[in-house]
Design a protein around this motif. Structure first.
Motif, PDB file in Angstrom:
ATOM      1  N   VAL A   1       1.102  -0.984  -0.067  1.00 42.52           N
ATOM      2  CA  VAL A   1      -0.120   0.031  -0.128  1.00 42.52           C
ATOM      3  C   VAL A   1       0.667   1.084  -0.011  1.00 42.52           C
ATOM      4  CG1 VAL A   1      -1.686   1.204   1.338  1.00 42.52           C
ATOM      5  CG2 VAL A   1      -1.924  -1.138   1.132  1.00 42.52           C
ATOM      6  N   THR A   2       2.027   1.288   0.788  1.00 42.22           N
ATOM      7  CA  THR A   2       3.056   2.422   0.838  1.00 42.22           C
ATOM      8  C   THR A   2       3.587   2.589  -0.499  1.00 42.22           C
ATOM      9  OG1 THR A   2       3.416   1.952   3.160  1.00 42.22           O
ATOM     10  CG2 THR A   2       4.808   3.402   1.817  1.00 42.22           C
ATOM     11  N   GLU A   3       4.055   1.590  -1.259  1.00 41.96           N
ATOM     12  CA  GLU A   3       4.728   1.748  -2.661  1.00 41.96           C
ATOM     13  C   GLU A   3       3.360   2.356  -3.594  1.00 41.96           C
ATOM     14  OE1 GLU A   3       7.814  -1.819  -2.824  1.00 41.96           O
ATOM     15  OE2 GLU A   3       5.568  -2.328  -3.243  1.00 41.96           O
ATOM     16  N   LEU A   4       2.100   1.760  -3.489  1.00 42.78           N
ATOM     17  CA  LEU A   4       1.102   2.517  -4.264  1.00 42.78           C
ATOM     18  C   LEU A   4       0.775   3.602  -4.087  1.00 42.78           C
ATOM     19  CD1 LEU A   4      -1.599  -0.442  -4.219  1.00 42.78           C
ATOM     20  CD2 LEU A   4      -0.121  -0.056  -5.970  1.00 42.78           C
ATOM     21  N   VAL A   5       0.716   4.321  -2.814  1.00 40.95           N
ATOM     22  CA  VAL A   5       0.508   5.761  -2.460  1.00 40.95           C
ATOM     23  C   VAL A   5       1.750   6.407  -2.825  1.00 40.95           C
ATOM     24  CG1 VAL A   5      -0.293   7.228  -0.718  1.00 40.95           C
ATOM     25  CG2 VAL A   5      -1.140   4.840  -0.705  1.00 40.95           C
ATOM     26  N   ASP A   6       2.914   6.153  -2.612  1.00 35.48           N
ATOM     27  CA  ASP A   6       4.064   7.004  -2.867  1.00 35.48           C
ATOM     28  C   ASP A   6       4.023   7.216  -4.582  1.00 35.48           C
ATOM     29  OD1 ASP A   6       5.113   6.986  -0.398  1.00 35.48           O
ATOM     30  OD2 ASP A   6       6.489   5.325  -0.629  1.00 35.48           O
ATOM     31  N   HIS A   7       3.666   6.199  -5.323  1.00 41.19           N
ATOM     32  CA  HIS A   7       3.757   6.164  -6.708  1.00 41.19           C
ATOM     33  C   HIS A   7       2.539   7.266  -7.012  1.00 41.19           C
ATOM     34  CE1 HIS A   7       2.207   5.060 -10.949  1.00 41.19           C
ATOM     35  NE2 HIS A   7       3.677   5.220 -11.023  1.00 41.19           N
ATOM     36  N   LEU A   8       1.467   7.171  -6.634  1.00 39.20           N
ATOM     37  CA  LEU A   8       0.397   8.093  -7.123  1.00 39.20           C
ATOM     38  C   LEU A   8       0.677   9.594  -6.604  1.00 39.20           C
ATOM     39  CD1 LEU A   8      -2.764   6.085  -5.551  1.00 39.20           C
ATOM     40  CD2 LEU A   8      -2.136   6.360  -7.819  1.00 39.20           C
ATOM     41  N   PHE A   9       1.498  10.006  -5.492  1.00 38.48           N
ATOM     42  CA  PHE A   9       1.621  11.188  -5.128  1.00 38.48           C
ATOM     43  C   PHE A   9       2.724  11.564  -5.900  1.00 38.48           C
ATOM     44  CE2 PHE A   9      -1.544  10.779  -2.193  1.00 38.48           C
ATOM     45  CZ  PHE A   9      -1.690  11.924  -1.334  1.00 38.48           C
ATOM     46  N   ASN A  10       3.816  10.953  -6.122  1.00 35.85           N
ATOM     47  CA  ASN A  10       5.184  11.358  -6.579  1.00 35.85           C
ATOM     48  C   ASN A  10       4.817  11.212  -8.362  1.00 35.85           C
ATOM     49  OD1 ASN A  10       7.030  11.587  -4.875  1.00 35.85           O
ATOM     50  ND2 ASN A  10       6.698   9.692  -4.224  1.00 35.85           N
TER      51      ASN A  10
ATOM     52  N   GLU B   1       3.018  15.544  -6.974  1.00 41.65           N
ATOM     53  CA  GLU B   1       3.112  16.503  -5.875  1.00 41.65           C
ATOM     54  C   GLU B   1       3.925  15.926  -4.633  1.00 41.65           C
ATOM     55  OE1 GLU B   1      -0.016  19.076  -4.996  1.00 41.65           O
ATOM     56  OE2 GLU B   1       0.264  20.191  -6.860  1.00 41.65           O
ATOM     57  N   PRO B   2       5.006  15.455  -4.875  1.00 44.45           N
ATOM     58  CA  PRO B   2       5.879  14.897  -3.678  1.00 44.45           C
ATOM     59  C   PRO B   2       5.834  15.438  -2.366  1.00 44.45           C
ATOM     60  CG  PRO B   2       7.558  15.622  -5.318  1.00 44.45           C
ATOM     61  CD  PRO B   2       6.046  15.821  -6.057  1.00 44.45           C
ATOM     62  N   GLU B   3       5.569  16.780  -2.451  1.00 42.54           N
ATOM     63  CA  GLU B   3       5.412  17.568  -1.182  1.00 42.54           C
ATOM     64  C   GLU B   3       4.336  17.185  -0.249  1.00 42.54           C
ATOM     65  OE1 GLU B   3       3.878  20.197  -4.481  1.00 42.54           O
ATOM     66  OE2 GLU B   3       5.620  18.866  -4.165  1.00 42.54           O
ATOM     67  N   ARG B   4       3.352  16.501  -0.986  1.00 44.67           N
ATOM     68  CA  ARG B   4       2.249  16.388  -0.397  1.00 44.67           C
ATOM     69  C   ARG B   4       2.320  14.845   0.701  1.00 44.67           C
ATOM     70  NH1 ARG B   4      -3.832  18.207  -2.545  1.00 44.67           N
ATOM     71  NH2 ARG B   4      -2.988  19.593  -4.185  1.00 44.67           N
ATOM     72  N   CYS B   5       3.410  14.389   0.177  1.00 44.47           N
ATOM     73  CA  CYS B   5       3.746  13.067   1.120  1.00 44.47           C
ATOM     74  C   CYS B   5       3.448  13.169   2.415  1.00 44.47           C
ATOM     75  CB  CYS B   5       5.053  12.255   0.534  1.00 44.47           C
ATOM     76  SG  CYS B   5       4.700  11.512  -1.375  1.00 44.47           S
ATOM     77  N   THR B   6       3.908  14.429   2.975  1.00 44.57           N
ATOM     78  CA  THR B   6       3.995  14.655   4.457  1.00 44.57           C
ATOM     79  C   THR B   6       2.612  15.061   5.066  1.00 44.57           C
ATOM     80  OG1 THR B   6       4.672  16.852   4.205  1.00 44.57           O
ATOM     81  CG2 THR B   6       6.398  15.281   4.427  1.00 44.57           C
ATOM     82  N   THR B   7       1.512  15.163   4.225  1.00 47.06           N
ATOM     83  CA  THR B   7       0.288  15.718   4.646  1.00 47.06           C
ATOM     84  C   THR B   7      -0.909  14.870   5.079  1.00 47.06           C
ATOM     85  OG1 THR B   7      -0.716  15.440   2.310  1.00 47.06           O
ATOM     86  CG2 THR B   7       0.560  17.593   2.745  1.00 47.06           C
ATOM     87  N   TYR B   8      -1.691  15.430   5.664  1.00 42.56           N
ATOM     88  CA  TYR B   8      -2.899  14.341   6.149  1.00 42.56           C
ATOM     89  C   TYR B   8      -3.509  13.627   4.871  1.00 42.56           C
ATOM     90  CZ  TYR B   8      -7.199  12.903   7.997  1.00 42.56           C
ATOM     91  OH  TYR B   8      -8.424  11.997   8.347  1.00 42.56           O
TER      92      TYR B   8
END
Length: 557
Positions: A462-471, A476-483
């Motif tokens: 799941v983490t790999e999927l969400v990382d790919h979606l945001f990056n 917008e990789p900066e959103r990886c630290t957001t809620y």
């Protein structure tokens, strides 16, 4: 572009032409800021359209669609509640105005769209959310933390924000009463004499909209209990400046339940003459004493009273009571104090601060309960305790009540001044750095094509999927630290989500989701959300590229 220029401030609010709390606050603050001659000011105004005619000395961008707008635009406006709050015109207004600072003073769900706007990196964000209860939801707090500066309406709310770790908190900037409200306590007998049903009566008053958190059932019960404790109940009446029907309580039903129908008065307005008069509840429309050809209606948001009429209403009150389970501020307490009326209020939320600064009487709650829709604690009033406090007040001599009136007014003057709150905003704006336009609005547009879905996504964590979606999809990789990142991680793990649509997913507010049932949430849905958001961003960046080109061509000619 590095030369000095005045900061450009876009204030997002309910139209300052309206007679609402947000509108009144915004009008006073914008008037103050304009008087400094430091800034270029614009207002993004909810509940008026872009053809709205006004006399304010600043630019106004109306939010609502006009009659000339396409059916598609009107449909879009109606598709999401955030559009009415300003999202419908926000990006367009930003492109036209190119603000250095964007401000808002409303609830989380009314301002959060400004955080997720594609142009967010281009402006400093200053907010004053209506923190009316504790604890605040985690996504609210993360949103507040992302602003460059965060203020509060009350010291109580400030303590809640600081305790929650909001490091950008800058202090409170409370509202004050309307400047047209004046000391009225010494004119009370004269004002009452104008209404035969209030002559020689003691009047307990409240000014609260008829909505869920305004505790009219409890207020009626407390008043009924008070009447049972005094020897001369015929001398006392309760005056409620409120509306019915509205989004709250069944007023006639709770009057009957407490057997006080003939003891409670309401503000009626003659539709033909505009005159007001107090009357027991007799329905939403009754015959007017001022005109044989019209009916009188209960005061409401669309058919309100003038400031002069408000002045006379507060002037009737011997005692003011704010009885709510929570308040972002509770402005009528301060308005009553400006007219010299002693104040009582529920001892919870912002009312804790206001009632003490006014030297009023805190009404201790019987308990607090957690509200399902927001996860916040709300107050349960102690109606027996309140009835005793009312009795104590009217046990005072007239001289003692007069002295308390003067002290209340003096405390209002001491603690609640528009100039002080305006200065607070001014100081914050002056402290914020002015960004170079070449790094913001005039920077090269970023149109990025999102990657296609992962073919082997079933084999990914799941983490790999969400990382790919945001990056690589949202880009917008900066959103990886957001809620929002944490939420998508959670929803994919759980396999369900509330409001899993493009326009609502990034506004995870229980205010919106509590009435919904969860829906299945899959990688395909998560991909479509990020893909659609990226394309929306690209559309805005294409518009900005055209604007930059127009500006440069204009400079060349």
């Amino acid at each position: 572009m590095n030369n000095y220029r005045p900061k450009r401030i876009l204030f997002c609010t309910e139209s300052t032409s309206l007679n609402t709390g947000y509108a009144s606050y915004s009008k006073e603050i914008l008037t103050y800021l304009h008087s400094t001659n430091k800034y270029i000011i614009a207002e993004l105004a909810s509940y008026v359209n872009r053809n709205f005619s006004h006399e304010f000395p600043w630019t106004v961008y109306g939010v609502m669609p006009t009659e000339d707008d396409s059916n598609e635009a009107k449909k879009t406006y109606s598709s999401s509640s955030s559009n009415a709050f300003g999202e419908f015109r926000f990006a367009e207004a930003c492109l036209k105005f190119m603000p250095d600072i964007v401000c808002d003073i409303r609830d989380f769900w009314m301002l959060e769209f400004q955080q997720r706007c594609p142009f967010r990196p281009f402006y400093n964000w200053v907010i004053m959310p209506t923190v009316d209860a504790a604890p605040q939801a985690s996504n609210w707090l993360m949103t507040y933390s992302s602003a460059e500066a965060c203020l509060s309406y009350s010291d109580w709310a400030g303590d809640i924000l600081k305790d929650a770790g909001i490091k950008n908190y800058k202090g409170s900037a409370p509202p004050s009463a309307h400047r047209g409200l004046t000391y009225q306590y010494d004119k009370k007998a004269q004002l009452k004499s104008e209404h035969k049903n209030l002559r020689d009566k003691f009047v307990i008053g409240t000014v609260m909209r008829n909505q869920r958190r305004k505790l009219y059932p409890d207020l009626f019960e407390a008043f009924s209990k008070f009447l049972s404790k005094v020897d001369n109940p015929e001398k006392y009446v309760l005056y409620c400046h409120t509306s019915f029907p509205d989004m709250g309580w069944d007023i006639p039903e709770i009057l009957i339940q407490n057997n006080i129908s003939n003891k409670v008065f309401f503000t009626y307005i003659c539709k033909e003459t505009g005159k007001i008069f107090p009357h027991q509840f007799a329905g939403p429309e009754i015959p007017s004493p001022f005109s044989e050809n019209s009916t009188a209606v209960l005061s409401n948001v669309k058919n309100g009273v003038t400031i002069e009429q408000f002045n006379s209403i507060y002037g009737l009150f011997d005692l003011y009571i704010q009885y709510a389970n929570s308040e972002g501020f509770g402005l009528p307490q301060v308005e009553a104090a400006a007219c010299g009326v002693p104040v009582m209020a529920t001892d919870y939320s912002a009312m804790e601060t206001v009632i003490r600064k006014l030297g009023g009487t805190p009404l201790k709650p019987k308990a607090l309960y957690k509200e399902m829709e927001t996860g916040c604690m709300r107050a349960v009033p102690d109606n027996e305790y309140t009835s005793e406090k009312i009795k104590e007040f009217f046990s005072l001599t007239q001289d003692q009540r007069d002295k308390l009136s003067k002290e209340t007014y003096d405390n209002f003057i001491k603690h609640f001044r528009w100039e002080e709150s305006g200065k607070k905003w001014e100081n914050i704006f002056d402290e914020l750095p002015l960004k170079d336009l070449e790094q913001t609005w005039m920077s090269p547009p970023r149109v990025i094509q999102p990657e296609k879905p992962m073919v082997d996504w079933q084999n990914k964590t799941v983490t790999e999927l969400v990382d790919h979606l945001f990056n690589s999809v949202l880009c917008e990789p900066e959103r990886c630290t957001t809620y929002t990142y944490a939420r998508m991680l959670r929803d994919l793990k759980y396999g369900f989500a509330y409001n899993p649509t493009t326009d609502m997913y990034f506004n995870d507010s229980s205010h919106n989701s509590a009435a919904k049932t969860p829906e299945t949430f899959t990688y395909e849905k998560a991909y479509n959300i990020c893909y659609n958001i990226r394309n929306q961003i690209n559309d805005f960046e294409i518009q900005r590229a055209k604007l930059i080109n127009q500006i440069k061509q204009g400079n060349q000619t």
